[in-house]
Design an enzyme around this catalytic site. Structure first.
Site, PDB file in Angstrom:
ATOM      1  N   LYS A 212     -15.445  14.352  81.716  1.00 42.42           N
ATOM      2  CA  LYS A 212     -15.390  12.880  81.722  1.00 42.42           C
ATOM      3  C   LYS A 212     -14.710  12.324  80.472  1.00 42.42           C
ATOM      4  O   LYS A 212     -14.175  11.228  80.506  1.00 42.42           O
ATOM      5  CB  LYS A 212     -16.791  12.292  81.866  1.00 42.42           C
ATOM      6  CG  LYS A 212     -17.663  12.482  80.641  1.00 42.42           C
ATOM      7  CD  LYS A 212     -19.107  12.125  80.885  1.00 42.42           C
ATOM      8  CE  LYS A 212     -19.868  12.223  79.581  1.00 42.42           C
ATOM      9  NZ  LYS A 212     -21.273  12.533  79.715  1.00 42.42           N
TER      10      LYS A 212
ATOM     11  N   ARG B 286     -33.335   8.515  78.077  1.00 40.14           N
ATOM     12  CA  ARG B 286     -32.330   8.062  79.036  1.00 40.14           C
ATOM     13  C   ARG B 286     -32.841   8.519  80.419  1.00 40.14           C
ATOM     14  O   ARG B 286     -33.935   8.135  80.788  1.00 40.14           O
ATOM     15  CB  ARG B 286     -30.926   8.590  78.694  1.00 40.14           C
ATOM     16  CG  ARG B 286     -29.822   7.720  79.326  1.00 40.14           C
ATOM     17  CD  ARG B 286     -28.405   8.153  78.952  1.00 40.14           C
ATOM     18  NE  ARG B 286     -28.028   9.433  79.564  1.00 40.14           N
ATOM     19  CZ  ARG B 286     -26.830  10.004  79.397  1.00 40.14           C
ATOM     20  NH1 ARG B 286     -25.913   9.425  78.641  1.00 40.14           N
ATOM     21  NH2 ARG B 286     -26.540  11.158  79.972  1.00 40.14           N
TER      22      ARG B 286
HETATM   23  C1  LIG Z   1     -21.627  13.514  78.976  1.00 43.44           C
HETATM   24  C2  LIG Z   1     -22.749  14.387  79.344  1.00 43.44           C
HETATM   25  C3  LIG Z   1     -22.789  15.712  78.883  1.00 43.44           C
HETATM   26  C4  LIG Z   1     -21.751  16.288  77.918  1.00 43.44           C
HETATM   27  O1  LIG Z   1     -21.992  15.822  76.614  1.00 43.44           O
HETATM   28  P1  LIG Z   1     -21.104  16.324  75.347  1.00 43.44           P
HETATM   29  O2  LIG Z   1     -21.765  15.668  74.195  1.00 43.44           O
HETATM   30  O3  LIG Z   1     -19.724  15.818  75.585  1.00 43.44           O
HETATM   31  O4  LIG Z   1     -21.174  17.782  75.280  1.00 43.44           O
HETATM   32  C5  LIG Z   1     -23.839  16.512  79.312  1.00 43.44           C
HETATM   33  N1  LIG Z   1     -24.794  16.032  80.131  1.00 43.44           N
HETATM   34  C6  LIG Z   1     -24.797  14.763  80.594  1.00 43.44           C
HETATM   35  C7  LIG Z   1     -25.905  14.316  81.497  1.00 43.44           C
HETATM   36  C8  LIG Z   1     -23.772  13.901  80.215  1.00 43.44           C
HETATM   37  O5  LIG Z   1     -23.785  12.648  80.665  1.00 43.44           O
END
Ligand SMILES: *Cc1c(COP(=O)(O)O)cnc(C)c1O
Length: 368
Positions: A40, A135
């Site tokens: 993402k 969250r």
């Molecule tokens: C964005 C996201 C990740 C990845 O996080 P990073 O800090 O980029 O490694 C993992 N799990 C969820 C639920 C996310 O929204």
């Protein structure tokens, strides 16, 4: 250089992204952990996602359904995972297009089952457990376990793939032996009740790598969902002082062109009110300074203080939607209009730049 391209340009080093993915995949695999590569941060760009696949990520993950559908159409050779709890309004598109989703609502899971049944397809779910970051996820573990048992025993098309947690996003909580062990205990309880092992016990994102590096990761954790450490590697190295040997930080480089160079006072003249974004910045009077304006702005980069100038003696002092101002007084180079400056970045500018139609992307690939 100035005439050949239209700036701003984002240079993307595919080899470096592969290197980072491979290093982290190897490190995690040695510890019994697979990686879901999170796309993402770069708008799900298939060229970049392919590097994560080649490096051995087990799944390709995103919070945005459109990106996963795009990658599926592209023919990505891995299972896809939706890491934002799905909206009821996107379930119809998700089922059949995405293999796995993270979930925390009974009603959503019921609806997934109904759509799966209609489409005659299987969908795997990972139930989220909130261990304190506040969250997504069940805060009440009994509720989580009840839904897990319901899926296992009563649903036909929705399959219980595992459980997971998210840390360090809203509540800024650090991963710890305590909070991840809590997840493992829930996993063990579910496994006892269903009489089989869960395939996935997912212990978080980039920040959870710290526990692995300290040798404190609970052994039951067998998956991490990683974006940041693969893509920009600023969190572990700059904020937490963990240095994983050989990880690149210059995978994404912004090139922006200078449109004005002038000597000006460093303190605004007149009554200071609000800036273009409704903030009240603080200005320091450093006398007359040489500064340059770059043709790039908040619309492309988000916040300017998340960019890192690559030339010594350059300091970013401000930005509005389409302009960024840098102090160049201390720079040894003779900087002039038309010159192009380079910047490395933290996660947020990568997020904006990769998604912007106004930014030209140039892919670098040397090795293979
Ligand atoms: C964005 C996201 C990740 C990845 O996080 P990073 O800090 O980029 O490694 C993992 N799990 C969820 C639920 C996310 O929204």
């Amino acid at each position: 250089m100035a005439k050949k391209y239209k700036y701003p340009i984002l240079q993307i080093n595919l080899d470096y992204i592969y290197d980072n993915s491979k290093k982290l995949v190897d490190l995690c695999n040695q510890n019994g952990i697979c990686i879901s590569g999170v796309v993402k941060g770069f708008n799900g760009d298939p060229k970049i996602a392919e590097e994560l696949v080649k490096a051995g990520c087990e799944h390709i993950a995103s919070a945005r359904l459109e990106q996963l559908i795009k990658l599926k159409k592209h023919g990505i050779a891995k299972q896809t995972m939706l890491v934002r709890i799905p909206m009821l309004s996107e379930l119809e598109d998700m089922v059949g297009n995405v293999d796995i989703s993270l979930n925390s609502e009974w009603e959503t899971v019921e609806n997934i089952e109904i759509i799966c049944k209609k489409k005659k397809v299987i969908h795997k779910v990972v139930l989220m457990c909130d261990v304190g970051d506040l969250r997504e996820g069940f805060f009440n573990t009994e509720e989580l376990i009840n839904l897990a048992l319901y899926i296992e025993n009563s649903l036909q098309y929705v399959k219980l793939y595992g459980i997971g947690t998210n840390i360090g996003c809203y509540g800024s909580i650090n991963p710890s032996v305590e909070n991840l062990s809590q997840l493992c205990l829930v996993a063990e309880e579910i496994e006892k009740k269903i009489g089989r092992n869960l395939e996935l016990v997912s212990g978080g994102a980039t920040t959870s790598l710290t526990l692995l590096l300290e040798g404190k990761m609970p052994t039951k954790i067998n998956n991490l969902r990683i974006g940041e450490a693969i893509l920009v590697n600023r969190d572990l190295q700059d904020l937490r002082k963990f240095n994983i040997e050989g990880l690149h930080q210059d995978n994404f480089i912004l090139n922006a062109q200078i449109v004005e160079v002038k000597d000006k006072p460093s303190y605004p003249i007149g009554e200071i009110f609000f800036d273009a974004f409704g903030n009240k910045p603080v200005y320091t009077d450093r006398g007359i300074r040489k500064r340059a304006i770059l043709a790039v702005g908040k619309q492309d980069i988000g916040d300017h203080d998340k960019l890192i100038p690559m030339l010594n003696g350059i300091q970013i002092i401000g930005s509005s939607s389409d302009h960024m101002i840098v102090d160049i007084q201390d720079c040894k180079q003779n900087i002039k209009v038309g010159d192009v400056l380079e910047f490395m970045m933290q996660y947020p500018p990568m997020l904006y730049l990769t998604a912007s139609k106004n930014v030209k992307k140039i892919y670098k690939k040397n090795k293979r």
